[in-house]
Design a protein around this motif. Structure first.
Motif, PDB file in Angstrom:
ATOM      1  N   SER A 232      34.333  49.385  40.007  1.00 54.08           N
ATOM      2  CA  SER A 232      34.291  48.108  40.722  1.00 54.08           C
ATOM      3  C   SER A 232      32.949  47.417  40.531  1.00 54.08           C
ATOM      4  O   SER A 232      32.884  46.194  40.384  1.00 54.08           O
ATOM      5  N   VAL A 233      31.864  48.192  40.524  1.00 57.00           N
ATOM      6  CA  VAL A 233      30.542  47.623  40.249  1.00 57.00           C
ATOM      7  C   VAL A 233      30.525  47.006  38.851  1.00 57.00           C
ATOM      8  O   VAL A 233      29.998  45.909  38.640  1.00 57.00           O
ATOM      9  N   ASP A 234      31.134  47.684  37.882  1.00 53.97           N
ATOM     10  CA  ASP A 234      31.198  47.152  36.518  1.00 53.97           C
ATOM     11  C   ASP A 234      31.981  45.843  36.467  1.00 53.97           C
ATOM     12  O   ASP A 234      31.587  44.897  35.770  1.00 53.97           O
ATOM     13  N   VAL A 235      33.096  45.800  37.183  1.00 53.94           N
ATOM     14  CA  VAL A 235      33.910  44.587  37.210  1.00 53.94           C
ATOM     15  C   VAL A 235      33.111  43.422  37.788  1.00 53.94           C
ATOM     16  O   VAL A 235      33.156  42.299  37.286  1.00 53.94           O
ATOM     17  N   LEU A 236      32.358  43.676  38.847  1.00 46.69           N
ATOM     18  CA  LEU A 236      31.533  42.637  39.457  1.00 46.69           C
ATOM     19  C   LEU A 236      30.438  42.184  38.499  1.00 46.69           C
ATOM     20  O   LEU A 236      30.158  40.991  38.379  1.00 46.69           O
ATOM     21  N   PHE A 237      29.815  43.132  37.811  1.00 45.62           N
ATOM     22  CA  PHE A 237      28.743  42.765  36.889  1.00 45.62           C
ATOM     23  C   PHE A 237      29.268  41.920  35.739  1.00 45.62           C
ATOM     24  O   PHE A 237      28.590  40.983  35.284  1.00 45.62           O
ATOM     25  N   ASP A 238      30.441  42.206  35.255  1.00 49.76           N
ATOM     26  CA  ASP A 238      30.990  41.466  34.113  1.00 49.76           C
ATOM     27  C   ASP A 238      31.297  40.012  34.460  1.00 49.76           C
ATOM     28  O   ASP A 238      31.331  39.160  33.573  1.00 49.76           O
ATOM     29  N   ALA A 239      31.545  39.726  35.735  1.00 52.97           N
ATOM     30  CA  ALA A 239      31.828  38.352  36.167  1.00 52.97           C
ATOM     31  C   ALA A 239      30.508  37.607  36.344  1.00 52.97           C
ATOM     32  O   ALA A 239      29.644  38.045  37.098  1.00 52.97           O
ATOM     33  N   PRO A 240      30.305  36.487  35.650  1.00 55.61           N
ATOM     34  CA  PRO A 240      28.954  35.897  35.573  1.00 55.61           C
ATOM     35  C   PRO A 240      28.337  35.482  36.903  1.00 55.61           C
ATOM     36  O   PRO A 240      27.149  35.736  37.128  1.00 55.61           O
ATOM     37  N   TYR A 241      29.093  34.838  37.807  1.00 58.61           N
ATOM     38  CA  TYR A 241      28.492  34.457  39.086  1.00 58.61           C
ATOM     39  C   TYR A 241      28.088  35.694  39.888  1.00 58.61           C
ATOM     40  O   TYR A 241      27.056  35.720  40.538  1.00 58.61           O
ATOM     41  N   HIS A 242      28.917  36.729  39.816  1.00 59.01           N
ATOM     42  CA  HIS A 242      28.634  37.950  40.553  1.00 59.01           C
ATOM     43  C   HIS A 242      27.538  38.782  39.891  1.00 59.01           C
ATOM     44  O   HIS A 242      26.935  39.646  40.528  1.00 59.01           O
ATOM     45  N   ARG A 243      27.300  38.548  38.624  1.00 59.00           N
ATOM     46  CA  ARG A 243      26.238  39.257  37.904  1.00 59.00           C
ATOM     47  C   ARG A 243      24.858  38.797  38.345  1.00 59.00           C
ATOM     48  O   ARG A 243      23.869  39.542  38.240  1.00 59.00           O
TER      49      ARG A 243
END
Length: 550
Positions: A232-243
């Protein structure tokens, strides 16, 4: 293949809940000067802890410290401390506060100026806690995953803050108990709470932070995702605003928690005068994902009407620090191995109201696997004092040959990943196929084979799709020619199954060991690999293992 299932709308809007400032004016006794100031105070409303941090935020254009200050709690003087760099007056009770109402008064005195006096109130809830819940091993693994990215980008690692963790855990419990946003038709935000629902303790992130006595600037990432907390952390990081908060040098502490399929990350921010630009992917990184499927709100493509997911992996450049007011994108260019320009969507503060100090570049189509790309950026940086400067940035990165390889290696050991996978040199990749195994490996990471190798007439054959995945290539089936078409970059190999021949970029060549169909699967003989793919192929008889270096 070790892939992550991505349910629709798995990500929601990143909320950066900054303190709101009230603007005031201090008039000197002589009326000869004027000085502006701004302030805010916390906590307000109801708090769920018995030892809340009492904080008065104060910003002024006066260059010197006050001659005196005082804070009282229900009329009793308390020993508040002053941090001039942060502009905060703070006090945390030594003893638990009983449930009930409390009033705080703040007085600040500058020589020759009228005293600044403000007050505010808060309530300690009946069920307020005096001790915080201890993070589970799963929660700690989420923190480790966040810090792996901090190591990669050369940023200070974040510590688990007990108040932020309590806030993250309680919000994850609320989301799970009420099954928030589990359908694409749902209009509920993962960042808001409804007072009529189970587990409510604050509508907005800021209100929830105040409930647990946290009063610094914060940002919230939330994912609804079926997978481990690390995934889930990886998924969030891959999304630019969430990164964005992952890349911020102002991030100082964090709370990470997972309940059910909900992962919540609460970032706590301090401040810095000025920090250098951070670019993502990292300069010289050699295991970058190729694509981004969307599922983020706000949608990064919302202003690009011709955009369709999946797109290429998002590229970012971001500034931190209080000295930077805004940035302007002057130019952006992405080129591939063949020095051909890649079409981009560009998000910047000029066209994206969610950006102030960052730009996002989205390749229109997924990037090619195992290919090196060069990024060129030119930015105009405006500082708080009104001065501007132009900064140019150029860096390269290489995509991974198959999905999840890079993240697996990063989370195994971030320091080793930084040393070995972030380099100015190209990486020599190694794939290994055991003829008696059900898995193959690439650079030390194991993946399941779709089809086990076979031996026909004394020759060892590998499944073409397993081979292509290991080497970062694509395979299509040409029914008319009864041939598998293998492509990687400018290389196109047609492997005929009905004649003793193959083609390399249209050049027909003869062979005694052609590809063949075993059932419905195209299998390729090991001895053909070296001359077809230009890779070094070795066979270890003792272990019956094919090793490919490319």
């Amino acid at each position: 293949m070790n892939s992550i299932a991505r349910p629709g709308k798995s990500l929601m809007l990143l909320s950066l809940a900054l303190m709101l400032w009230c603007i005031g004016l201090t008039l000197p006794i002589s009326q000869a000067q004027a000085s502006s100031y701004s302030f805010d105070a916390a906590p307000k409303g109801t708090v769920g802890v018995t030892k809340p941090n009492l904080t008065f935020y104060f910003d002024t254009d006066l260059a010197f410290a006050p001659s005196s200050y005082s804070m009282t709690l229900n009329g009793q003087s308390v020993p508040a401390s002053y941090d001039q760099n942060k502009g905060t007056f703070t006090y945390t009770p030594d003893n638990d506060l009983a449930p009930g109402n409390y009033n705080v008064k703040m007085s600040i005195i500058y020589p020759n100026y009228k005293p600044i006096e403000q007050s505010w109130s808060f309530t300690v809830a009946k069920n307020a806690v005096s001790r915080f819940e201890t993070p589970t091993s799963e929660d700690q693994s989420g923190l480790a995953a966040v810090n792996d990215y901090r190591v990669l980008y050369g940023l200070p690692q974040l510590q688990m803050n007990e108040r932020l963790f309590a806030m993250a855990k309680a919000h994850a419990k609320y989301l799970d108990a009420n099954k928030i946003a589990q359908s694409e038709k749902s209009q509920e935000s993962l960042h808001d709470q409804n007072p009529n629902k189970t587990g409510f303790f604050g509508q907005s992130p800021r209100e929830r932070a105040a409930f647990y006595g946290y009063s610094s600037k914060l940002g919230e990432d939330v994912a609804y995702h079926a997978g481990s907390i690390g995934e889930s952390v990886d998924v969030l990081f891959d999304a630019p605003y969430h990164r964005s908060p992952f890349l911020s040098s102002d991030a100082k502490e964090v709370g990470v928690a997972k309940v059910g399929d909900y992962t919540v990350i609460e970032f706590g921010f301090g401040s810095s005068e000025n920090s250098p630009i951070v670019v993502s992917p990292a300069d010289g990184e050699r295991y970058v994902p190729t694509s981004f499927d969307g599922n983020e709100a706000p949608d990064p493509l919302r202003m690009h009407t011709s955009g369709v997911y999946p797109v290429g992996y998002p590229i970012m450049a971001q500034y931190s620090g209080e000295n930077v007011d805004k940035i302007k994108l002057l130019s952006a260019e992405l080129t591939d191995n063949a020095k051909q320009k890649v079409d981009l969507f560009a998000n910047s503060p000029d066209n994206d109201d969610k950006l102030t100090n960052a730009v996002i570049l989205l390749p229109r189509k997924p990037l090619q696997a195992d290919q090196t790309y060069l990024v060129k950026l030119s930015l105009q940086v405006t500082k708080k004092d009104g001065t501007t400067a132009t900064e140019s940035k150029e860096w390269n990165f290489t995509t991974e040959p198959l999905p999840q390889l890079g993240k697996t290696k990063l989370h195994r050991n971030a320091s080793d990943y930084l040393k070995q996978a972030v380099t100015v040199l190209p990486i020599q990749r190694k794939a290994s196929f055991g003829l008696d195994d059900s898995n193959y490996s690439v650079d030390g990471v194991s993946f399941p084979m779709r089809r086990t190798p076979v031996i026909v007439d004394g020759s060892s054959y590998l499944y073409i799709r397993d081979l292509a995945a290991a080497l970062g290539a694509n395979v299509d089936w040409d029914e008319q020619q009864r041939a598998a078409v293998y492509t990687k970059g400018t290389l196109k190999v047609t492997l005929h199954t009905t004649k003793n021949a193959y083609e390399v970029n249209g050049d027909l060549r003869q062979t005694d060991t052609p590809a063949r169909l075993v059932g419905d699967n195209t299998m390729v003989p090991v001895r053909l690999l070296a001359e077809v793919l230009g890779a070094k192929v070795e066979y270890a008889e003792a272990t019956r293992t094919v090793k490919i270096t490319y």
